[in-house]
Design an enzyme around this catalytic site. Structure first.
Site, PDB file in Angstrom:
ATOM      1  N   GLY A  80      20.690  -3.815  -3.335  1.00  0.00           N
ATOM      2  CA  GLY A  80      20.268  -3.279  -2.040  1.00  0.00           C
ATOM      3  C   GLY A  80      21.405  -2.561  -1.321  1.00  0.00           C
ATOM      4  O   GLY A  80      22.587  -2.765  -1.594  1.00  0.00           O
ATOM      5  N   ALA A  99      83.170  -2.379  12.654  1.00  0.00           N
ATOM      6  CA  ALA A  99      82.000  -2.026  13.470  1.00  0.00           C
ATOM      7  C   ALA A  99      81.903  -0.520  13.646  1.00  0.00           C
ATOM      8  O   ALA A  99      82.915   0.177  13.716  1.00  0.00           O
ATOM      9  CB  ALA A  99      82.108  -2.703  14.826  1.00  0.00           C
ATOM     10  N   ASN A 125      68.898   4.472   2.762  1.00  0.00           N
ATOM     11  CA  ASN A 125      68.514   4.452   1.340  1.00  0.00           C
ATOM     12  C   ASN A 125      67.773   5.700   0.903  1.00  0.00           C
ATOM     13  O   ASN A 125      67.532   5.890  -0.275  1.00  0.00           O
ATOM     14  CB  ASN A 125      67.648   3.213   1.053  1.00  0.00           C
ATOM     15  CG  ASN A 125      66.375   3.201   1.877  1.00  0.00           C
ATOM     16  OD1 ASN A 125      66.333   3.748   2.968  1.00  0.00           O
ATOM     17  ND2 ASN A 125      65.347   2.575   1.353  1.00  0.00           N
ATOM     18  N   LEU A 180      21.084 -10.738  -7.296  1.00  0.00           N
ATOM     19  CA  LEU A 180      20.491  -9.508  -6.774  1.00  0.00           C
ATOM     20  C   LEU A 180      21.506  -8.799  -5.880  1.00  0.00           C
ATOM     21  O   LEU A 180      21.864  -9.303  -4.824  1.00  0.00           O
ATOM     22  CB  LEU A 180      19.227  -9.813  -5.965  1.00  0.00           C
ATOM     23  CG  LEU A 180      18.177 -10.704  -6.618  1.00  0.00           C
ATOM     24  CD1 LEU A 180      16.905 -10.715  -5.768  1.00  0.00           C
ATOM     25  CD2 LEU A 180      17.851 -10.225  -8.021  1.00  0.00           C
ATOM     26  N   ALA A 181      21.959  -7.642  -6.344  1.00  0.00           N
ATOM     27  CA  ALA A 181      23.028  -6.961  -5.612  1.00  0.00           C
ATOM     28  C   ALA A 181      22.799  -5.451  -5.567  1.00  0.00           C
ATOM     29  O   ALA A 181      23.737  -4.672  -5.503  1.00  0.00           O
ATOM     30  CB  ALA A 181      24.371  -7.263  -6.274  1.00  0.00           C
ATOM     31  N   THR A 218      13.023  -7.115  -3.796  1.00  0.00           N
ATOM     32  CA  THR A 218      13.619  -8.179  -4.620  1.00  0.00           C
ATOM     33  C   THR A 218      12.763  -8.491  -5.863  1.00  0.00           C
ATOM     34  O   THR A 218      13.300  -8.841  -6.910  1.00  0.00           O
ATOM     35  CB  THR A 218      13.806  -9.466  -3.787  1.00  0.00           C
ATOM     36  OG1 THR A 218      12.583  -9.769  -3.104  1.00  0.00           O
ATOM     37  CG2 THR A 218      14.906  -9.308  -2.757  1.00  0.00           C
ATOM     38  N   ARG A 262      21.160  -2.646   7.349  1.00  0.00           N
ATOM     39  CA  ARG A 262      21.458  -3.220   8.664  1.00  0.00           C
ATOM     40  C   ARG A 262      22.954  -3.410   8.907  1.00  0.00           C
ATOM     41  O   ARG A 262      23.385  -3.657  10.025  1.00  0.00           O
ATOM     42  CB  ARG A 262      20.704  -4.561   8.817  1.00  0.00           C
ATOM     43  CG  ARG A 262      19.202  -4.390   8.941  1.00  0.00           C
ATOM     44  CD  ARG A 262      18.436  -5.692   8.702  1.00  0.00           C
ATOM     45  NE  ARG A 262      18.225  -5.966   7.280  1.00  0.00           N
ATOM     46  CZ  ARG A 262      17.561  -7.025   6.801  1.00  0.00           C
ATOM     47  NH1 ARG A 262      17.057  -7.910   7.633  1.00  0.00           N
ATOM     48  NH2 ARG A 262      17.402  -7.188   5.499  1.00  0.00           N
ATOM     49  N   ALA A 315      74.970  -7.053  13.389  1.00  0.00           N
ATOM     50  CA  ALA A 315      73.865  -6.507  14.179  1.00  0.00           C
ATOM     51  C   ALA A 315      73.786  -4.995  14.027  1.00  0.00           C
ATOM     52  O   ALA A 315      74.799  -4.308  14.084  1.00  0.00           O
ATOM     53  CB  ALA A 315      74.074  -6.863  15.641  1.00  0.00           C
TER      54      ALA A 315
HETATM   55  C1  UD1 Z   1      15.252 -12.208   1.390  1.00  0.00           C
HETATM   56  C2  UD1 Z   1      13.953 -12.950   1.133  1.00  0.00           C
HETATM   57  C3  UD1 Z   1      13.684 -13.901   2.298  1.00  0.00           C
HETATM   58  C4  UD1 Z   1      14.849 -14.872   2.450  1.00  0.00           C
HETATM   59  C5  UD1 Z   1      16.165 -14.097   2.603  1.00  0.00           C
HETATM   60  C6  UD1 Z   1      17.321 -15.061   2.509  1.00  0.00           C
HETATM   61  C7  UD1 Z   1      12.524 -11.418  -0.135  1.00  0.00           C
HETATM   62  C8  UD1 Z   1      11.360 -10.523  -0.082  1.00  0.00           C
HETATM   63  N1  UD1 Z   1      12.872 -11.999   1.010  1.00  0.00           N
HETATM   64  O1  UD1 Z   1      15.090 -11.402   2.542  1.00  0.00           O
HETATM   65  O2  UD1 Z   1      12.487 -14.647   2.060  1.00  0.00           O
HETATM   66  O3  UD1 Z   1      14.635 -15.696   3.591  1.00  0.00           O
HETATM   67  O4  UD1 Z   1      16.330 -13.134   1.537  1.00  0.00           O
HETATM   68  O5  UD1 Z   1      18.542 -14.422   2.773  1.00  0.00           O
HETATM   69  O6  UD1 Z   1      13.094 -11.619  -1.185  1.00  0.00           O
HETATM   70  N2  UD1 Z   1      18.108  -6.453  -3.372  1.00  0.00           N
HETATM   71  C9  UD1 Z   1      18.066  -5.818  -4.580  1.00  0.00           C
HETATM   72  N3  UD1 Z   1      17.128  -4.849  -4.776  1.00  0.00           N
HETATM   73  C10 UD1 Z   1      16.240  -4.492  -3.828  1.00  0.00           C
HETATM   74  C11 UD1 Z   1      16.284  -5.158  -2.583  1.00  0.00           C
HETATM   75  C12 UD1 Z   1      17.226  -6.143  -2.389  1.00  0.00           C
HETATM   76  O7  UD1 Z   1      18.858  -6.099  -5.470  1.00  0.00           O
HETATM   77  O8  UD1 Z   1      15.422  -3.594  -4.093  1.00  0.00           O
HETATM   78  C13 UD1 Z   1      19.136  -7.497  -3.156  1.00  0.00           C
HETATM   79  C14 UD1 Z   1      20.030  -7.189  -1.971  1.00  0.00           C
HETATM   80  O9  UD1 Z   1      21.196  -6.476  -2.388  1.00  0.00           O
HETATM   81  C15 UD1 Z   1      20.382  -8.573  -1.442  1.00  0.00           C
HETATM   82  C16 UD1 Z   1      19.204  -9.433  -1.872  1.00  0.00           C
HETATM   83  O10 UD1 Z   1      18.491  -8.695  -2.856  1.00  0.00           O
HETATM   84  O11 UD1 Z   1      21.558  -9.071  -2.045  1.00  0.00           O
HETATM   85  C17 UD1 Z   1      18.271  -9.760  -0.709  1.00  0.00           C
HETATM   86  O12 UD1 Z   1      17.791  -8.559  -0.130  1.00  0.00           O
HETATM   87  P1  UD1 Z   1      17.591  -8.403   1.430  1.00  0.00           P
HETATM   88  O13 UD1 Z   1      17.028  -7.039   1.677  1.00  0.00           O
HETATM   89  O14 UD1 Z   1      18.794  -8.809   2.149  1.00  0.00           O
HETATM   90  O15 UD1 Z   1      16.403  -9.472   1.696  1.00  0.00           O
HETATM   91  P2  UD1 Z   1      16.129 -10.257   3.032  1.00  0.00           P
HETATM   92  O16 UD1 Z   1      15.398  -9.361   3.961  1.00  0.00           O
HETATM   93  O17 UD1 Z   1      17.360 -10.885   3.521  1.00  0.00           O
HETATM   94 MG    MG Z   2      19.294 -10.616   3.080  1.00  0.00          MG
END
Ligand code: UD1
Ligand code: MG
Length: 450
Positions: free
Chosen positions: A10, A419, A382, A7-8, A79, A14, A376
């Site tokens: 987001g 020199a 160049n 999952l990448a 997620t 923060r 020295a």
């Molecule tokens: C999430 C978990 C939490 C866990 C924590 C561990 C959920 C709801 N919560 O929270 O229980 O303790 O990770 O680190 O899953 N992402 C997407 N699409 C989205 C949202 C997020 O791909 O719509 C990806 C983000 O890029 C990230 C990952 O999912 O890599 C986690 O998202 P993040 O928002 O960091 O979740 P946490 O609040 O950390």
């Molecule tokens: Mg997280």
């Protein structure tokens, strides 16, 4: 059969960064690269990366990674919503789906392998990684019985005060039976504090749901802000230093030095305080590096000494001594037993075996033969304002202090440069070249009268 989804998508709000969170670097590799490499040894049939925020930039950064399928999540509604995007590409895939959060970069390969093994042995619908954290603030809490059965995961912000005292946390790493997960994904609801679809809610819908507690809680550190990024960097640096100490490297003050994954050391290397190794730097047996040096994509032979210096994209053969206060820039290539001393800069130049540039010099776009002694303050001029030109100095030549060699220029072997000379023309082998005003002496010189 195994599929892996990372999952990448987001934004990483923060982090307060223009860079998507999963592209933040940690010891020289991005978070997402680290997560992907932590499951490489499982050899999955499918590898899917869910991208959304700055999707193109994330895809581009991984263009060298073969076999990766990019799945777009637009908009990013949590997620659970992210994993819903797999319903179509995975379809009726038969097997397990390993889901990894792209912001949990410290997991060890063995830990993920153990999770998969436990999942397969128990036949659970889902098995997730958990850890007991001293400070679980921000993490989802795992509610489980003594046998490892999970009833639910509740996000920190949705927890009651009483629930928050539970320090068993969700790592964000799950093994699902894909068929069973696919059946419940459409039932997710947004009735939570963030109004998002949570993957964690599927756990209460699946039976049996199990968890595996990791021994080393550091492994599940998630990165949501810069403080957590710094904490993870510290963990990785500690792992890297310990690894190299076990391989025979001495660190005089380990905590003051940083390494990257690509750093390689031979045996009996001594690293003095405040040294930093970036990219794919290699350092051969018996070297002494530091104090106070930065090596980036540098290749260093054996028994080399480098003190208070910067070496970038440069090659230093065995027996050389560098510094203090030298800078070897890209394309500097030193053959064996060279000596580069204080306040010397060398760029895109080759030094033959045993050559010395000991003090206050700039050597750029030059080719020096063996045993050249650069006096020295010698400068290779160049750059004419538009183009760079080459300087060639034959073996055994010596340049006098404060000489300027205006390139293009070739000095043959065994040349002596007086020199203070400024040379603009080639000098044949064995010659003495002088290019300075003749000294004038007027005896009994009278100062002008007022
Ligand atoms: C999430 C978990 C939490 C866990 C924590 C561990 C959920 C709801 N919560 O929270 O229980 O303790 O990770 O680190 O899953 N992402 C997407 N699409 C989205 C949202 C997020 O791909 O719509 C990806 C983000 O890029 C990230 C990952 O999912 O890599 C986690 O998202 P993040 O928002 O960091 O979740 P946490 O609040 O950390
Ligand atoms: Mg997280």
């Amino acid at each position: 059969m195994l599929a892996v989804a990372v999952l990448a998508a987001g934004k990483g709000t923060r982090m307060k960064s223009d860079l998507p969170k999963v592209l933040q670097p940690l010891a020289g590799a991005t978070l997402v690269e680290r997560v992907l490499s932590s499951c490489r040894s499982l050899d999955p049939q499918r590898q899917l990366l869910i991208v959304g925020h700055q999707a193109e930039r994330v895809e581009q950064s991984l263009s060298a990674h073969s076999g990766l399928e990019f799945v777009l999540q637009q908009p990013q509604n949590g997620t659970g919503h992210a994993v819903q995007q797999l319903l179509q590409p995975l379809g009726d895939f038969e097997g397990d789906l390993l889901v990894l959060n792209g912001d949990v970069p410290l997991l060890r390969e063995q830990t993920i392998a153990a999770l998969l093994e436990r999942h397969r042995a128990s036949g659970a619908a889902v098995t997730l990684l958990s850890a007991r954290l001293d400070n679980p603030t921000g993490y989802g809490r795992v509610f489980a019985d003594g046998e490892g059965h999970v009833s639910a995961i509740v996000e920190h912000r949705d927890c009651s005060e009483a629930q928050r005292t539970n320090n068993l946390t969700n790592a964000g790493i799950y093994c699902f039976n894909w068929r069973q997960l696919a059946a419940v994904l459409p039932q997710l609801r947004t009735d939570n504090d963030q109004g998002e679809l949570y993957l964690t809610d599927t756990v209460a819908m699946l039976t049996p749901a199990m968890h595996l507690e990791v021994a080393d809680a550091d492994e599940i550190n998630g990165i949501n802000d810069r403080q957590q990024l710094a904490q993870c960097e510290a963990v990785i640096q500690d792992r890297l230093r310990r690894h190299w100490m076990d391989e025979g490297v001495t660190f005089v003050d380990p905590a003051s030095c940083t390494l990257s994954d690509g750093t390689r050391f031979g045996r009996d290397v001594v690293v003095e305080p405040q040294c930093h190794f970036r990219g794919s730097t290699s350092v051969g047996d018996g070297c002494r590096i530091g104090p106070g040096s930065l090596l980036e994509n540098a290749s260093v032979g054996e028994q080399v000494e480098i003190i208070y210096s910067v070496v970038r994209e440069a090659t230093v053969a065995s027996g050389c001594a560098i510094g203090p206060y030298a800078q070897l820039r890209p394309g500097a290539q030193l053959a064996e037993d060279c000596r580069v001393g204080n306040f010397v800069e060398i760029k895109k130049s080759r030094l033959g075996r045993g050559s010395k540039v000991n003090h206050l010099s700039y050597i750029g776009d030059a080719e020096l033969g063996e045993h050249v002694n650069v006096g020295a303050g010698t400068i290779t001029a160049n750059y004419d304002g538009f183009n760079k030109h080459r300087t060639v100095i034959g073996a055994g030549s010596k340049t006098g202090a404060n000489s300027v060699l205006v390139a293009p220029i070739t000095l043959g072997a065994n040349v002596t440069v007086g020199a203070g000379s400024t040379l603009t023309k080639d000098v044949p082998a064995g010659a003495l070249a002088l290019g300075r005003a003749k000294q004038l002496v007027k005896e009994n010189w009278q100062l002008p009268q007022a």
